[in-house]
Design a protein around this motif. Structure first.
Motif, PDB file in Angstrom:
ATOM      1  N   GLU A 115       4.959  13.553  24.072  1.00  0.00           N
ATOM      2  CA  GLU A 115       5.358  12.199  24.465  1.00  0.00           C
ATOM      3  C   GLU A 115       4.777  11.198  23.468  1.00  0.00           C
ATOM      4  N   PRO A 116       5.549  10.224  23.007  1.00  0.00           N
ATOM      5  CA  PRO A 116       5.005   9.231  22.064  1.00  0.00           C
ATOM      6  C   PRO A 116       3.802   8.499  22.657  1.00  0.00           C
ATOM      7  N   ALA A 117       2.858   8.143  21.793  1.00  0.00           N
ATOM      8  CA  ALA A 117       1.656   7.431  22.238  1.00  0.00           C
ATOM      9  C   ALA A 117       1.229   6.437  21.161  1.00  0.00           C
ATOM     10  N   PRO A 118       0.492   5.390  21.561  1.00  0.00           N
ATOM     11  CA  PRO A 118       0.070   4.337  20.621  1.00  0.00           C
ATOM     12  C   PRO A 118      -1.105   4.757  19.730  1.00  0.00           C
ATOM     13  N   ALA A 119      -0.813   5.492  18.675  1.00  0.00           N
ATOM     14  CA  ALA A 119      -1.861   5.985  17.783  1.00  0.00           C
ATOM     15  C   ALA A 119      -2.570   4.860  17.041  1.00  0.00           C
ATOM     16  N   ALA A 120      -1.851   3.830  16.672  1.00  0.00           N
ATOM     17  CA  ALA A 120      -2.447   2.744  15.879  1.00  0.00           C
ATOM     18  C   ALA A 120      -3.582   2.058  16.630  1.00  0.00           C
ATOM     19  N   LEU A 121      -3.442   1.869  17.926  1.00  0.00           N
ATOM     20  CA  LEU A 121      -4.499   1.212  18.712  1.00  0.00           C
ATOM     21  C   LEU A 121      -5.766   2.059  18.750  1.00  0.00           C
ATOM     22  N   VAL A 122      -5.610   3.353  18.928  1.00  0.00           N
ATOM     23  CA  VAL A 122      -6.770   4.253  18.967  1.00  0.00           C
ATOM     24  C   VAL A 122      -7.452   4.271  17.607  1.00  0.00           C
ATOM     25  N   PHE A 123      -6.672   4.388  16.544  1.00  0.00           N
ATOM     26  CA  PHE A 123      -7.244   4.433  15.206  1.00  0.00           C
ATOM     27  C   PHE A 123      -7.939   3.118  14.868  1.00  0.00           C
ATOM     28  N   SER A 124      -7.373   2.005  15.310  1.00  0.00           N
ATOM     29  CA  SER A 124      -7.989   0.696  15.086  1.00  0.00           C
ATOM     30  C   SER A 124      -9.340   0.601  15.787  1.00  0.00           C
ATOM     31  N   ARG A 125      -9.430   1.091  17.028  1.00  0.00           N
ATOM     32  CA  ARG A 125     -10.711   1.071  17.748  1.00  0.00           C
ATOM     33  C   ARG A 125     -11.730   1.962  17.054  1.00  0.00           C
ATOM     34  N   PHE A 126     -11.288   3.095  16.532  1.00  0.00           N
ATOM     35  CA  PHE A 126     -12.172   3.986  15.794  1.00  0.00           C
ATOM     36  C   PHE A 126     -12.715   3.280  14.543  1.00  0.00           C
ATOM     37  N   LEU A 127     -11.858   2.636  13.789  1.00  0.00           N
ATOM     38  CA  LEU A 127     -12.304   1.921  12.588  1.00  0.00           C
ATOM     39  C   LEU A 127     -13.268   0.802  12.943  1.00  0.00           C
ATOM     40  N   ARG A 128     -13.033   0.145  14.066  1.00  0.00           N
ATOM     41  CA  ARG A 128     -13.938  -0.919  14.517  1.00  0.00           C
ATOM     42  C   ARG A 128     -15.314  -0.341  14.831  1.00  0.00           C
ATOM     43  N   HIS A 129     -15.350   0.809  15.467  1.00  0.00           N
ATOM     44  CA  HIS A 129     -16.634   1.455  15.754  1.00  0.00           C
ATOM     45  C   HIS A 129     -17.369   1.817  14.471  1.00  0.00           C
ATOM     46  N   LEU A 130     -16.637   2.218  13.458  1.00  0.00           N
ATOM     47  CA  LEU A 130     -17.265   2.566  12.184  1.00  0.00           C
ATOM     48  C   LEU A 130     -17.951   1.368  11.541  1.00  0.00           C
ATOM     49  N   THR A 131     -17.424   0.160  11.758  1.00  0.00           N
ATOM     50  CA  THR A 131     -18.040  -1.024  11.149  1.00  0.00           C
ATOM     51  C   THR A 131     -19.455  -1.248  11.682  1.00  0.00           C
ATOM     52  N   TYR A 132     -19.726  -0.808  12.895  1.00  0.00           N
ATOM     53  CA  TYR A 132     -21.070  -0.977  13.452  1.00  0.00           C
ATOM     54  C   TYR A 132     -22.097  -0.132  12.701  1.00  0.00           C
ATOM     55  N   LEU A 133     -21.644   0.951  12.078  1.00  0.00           N
ATOM     56  CA  LEU A 133     -22.556   1.791  11.297  1.00  0.00           C
ATOM     57  C   LEU A 133     -23.009   1.089  10.016  1.00  0.00           C
ATOM     58  N   GLU A 134     -22.238   0.113   9.585  1.00  0.00           N
ATOM     59  CA  GLU A 134     -22.548  -0.593   8.351  1.00  0.00           C
ATOM     60  C   GLU A 134     -23.433  -1.823   8.569  1.00  0.00           C
ATOM     61  N   LEU A 135     -23.685  -2.174   9.818  1.00  0.00           N
ATOM     62  CA  LEU A 135     -24.525  -3.335  10.104  1.00  0.00           C
ATOM     63  C   LEU A 135     -25.975  -3.047   9.734  1.00  0.00           C
ATOM     64  N   PRO A 136     -26.664  -4.046   9.211  1.00  0.00           N
ATOM     65  CA  PRO A 136     -28.087  -3.832   8.915  1.00  0.00           C
ATOM     66  C   PRO A 136     -28.881  -3.637  10.216  1.00  0.00           C
ATOM     67  N   VAL A 137     -29.936  -2.880  10.123  1.00  0.00           N
ATOM     68  CA  VAL A 137     -30.779  -2.637  11.285  1.00  0.00           C
ATOM     69  C   VAL A 137     -31.453  -3.947  11.681  1.00  0.00           C
ATOM     70  N   THR A 138     -31.360  -4.262  12.954  1.00  0.00           N
ATOM     71  CA  THR A 138     -31.952  -5.495  13.460  1.00  0.00           C
ATOM     72  C   THR A 138     -32.277  -5.341  14.937  1.00  0.00           C
ATOM     73  N   THR A 139     -33.198  -6.134  15.396  1.00  0.00           N
ATOM     74  CA  THR A 139     -33.497  -6.169  16.828  1.00  0.00           C
ATOM     75  C   THR A 139     -32.864  -7.395  17.471  1.00  0.00           C
ATOM     76  N   GLU A 140     -32.202  -8.213  16.650  1.00  0.00           N
ATOM     77  CA  GLU A 140     -31.524  -9.403  17.163  1.00  0.00           C
ATOM     78  C   GLU A 140     -30.221  -9.005  17.859  1.00  0.00           C
ATOM     79  N   PRO A 141     -29.785  -9.785  18.843  1.00  0.00           N
ATOM     80  CA  PRO A 141     -28.523  -9.475  19.527  1.00  0.00           C
ATOM     81  C   PRO A 141     -27.335  -9.613  18.571  1.00  0.00           C
ATOM     82  N   ILE A 142     -26.350  -8.767  18.772  1.00  0.00           N
ATOM     83  CA  ILE A 142     -25.086  -8.856  18.050  1.00  0.00           C
ATOM     84  C   ILE A 142     -24.094  -9.462  19.035  1.00  0.00           C
ATOM     85  N   PRO A 143     -23.585 -10.668  18.745  1.00  0.00           N
ATOM     86  CA  PRO A 143     -22.767 -11.387  19.720  1.00  0.00           C
ATOM     87  C   PRO A 143     -21.624 -10.581  20.332  1.00  0.00           C
TER      88      PRO A 143
END
Length: 155
Positions: A115-143
């Motif tokens: 059955e067709p499914a929205p692959a682009a939305l899932v892949f977009s969320r995955f890429l967004r999660h990957l951006t968190y790995l690139e954030l500098p280490v901090t103890t400050e809140p991330i908005p």
């Protein structure tokens, strides 16, 4: 305050780096076994158990026919490790033996077909999660992560 649920068992992220139970589907990103540049977006619907698998550039999986491909099987295995068989089966409304503990048993319980499914939305969320790995280490809140509970916070 949101409750963070620890994984049922430790996962290895190389094969299936992203698994989620969201928008009425078990979805995730599965690495290709033959091409390091290729990943597959695989998903199983909770209603009807329709399944789909395609590459990150929307080409259908060659192994997807009338039954789940190896990428969907890997997704089911990792979902069971991440969330536990009971939670995944309940989310997918699948009738699984309570003693079951593998993705293969979950796959056998599915009743749907391709059955067709929205692959682009899932892949977009995955890429967004990957951006968190690139954030500098901090103890400050991330908005944008303000909804995550603070470690050790009282309930």
């Amino acid at each position: 305050m949101a409750r963070v649920v620890p994984p049922a068992r430790p996962r290895k992220l190389a094969k299936v780096p992203f698994v989620e139970l969201a928008e009425g589907r078990l979805s995730g990103v599965v690495s290709s076994g033959s091409d390091i540049e290729r990943v597959y977006v695989s998903s199983i619907a909770a209603v009807g158990h329709g399944f789909n698998c395609s590459t990150n550039n929307n080409r259908p999986c060659g192994g997807l026919g009338g039954s789940p491909c190896k990428h969907l099987r890997a997704l089911a295995d990792e979902a069971v490790l991440q969330y536990g068989i009971e939670r995944v089966a309940r989310y997918l409304r699948a009738d699984v033996d309570p003693a079951a503990n593998t993705g293969a048993e979950l796959i056998r319980a599915l009743t749907g077909g391709r059955e067709p499914a929205p692959a682009a939305l899932v892949f977009s969320r995955f890429l967004r999660h990957l951006t968190y790995l690139e954030l500098p280490v901090t103890t400050e809140p991330i908005p944008e992560l303000h909804w995550f509970p603070a470690t050790g916070a009282a309930r």
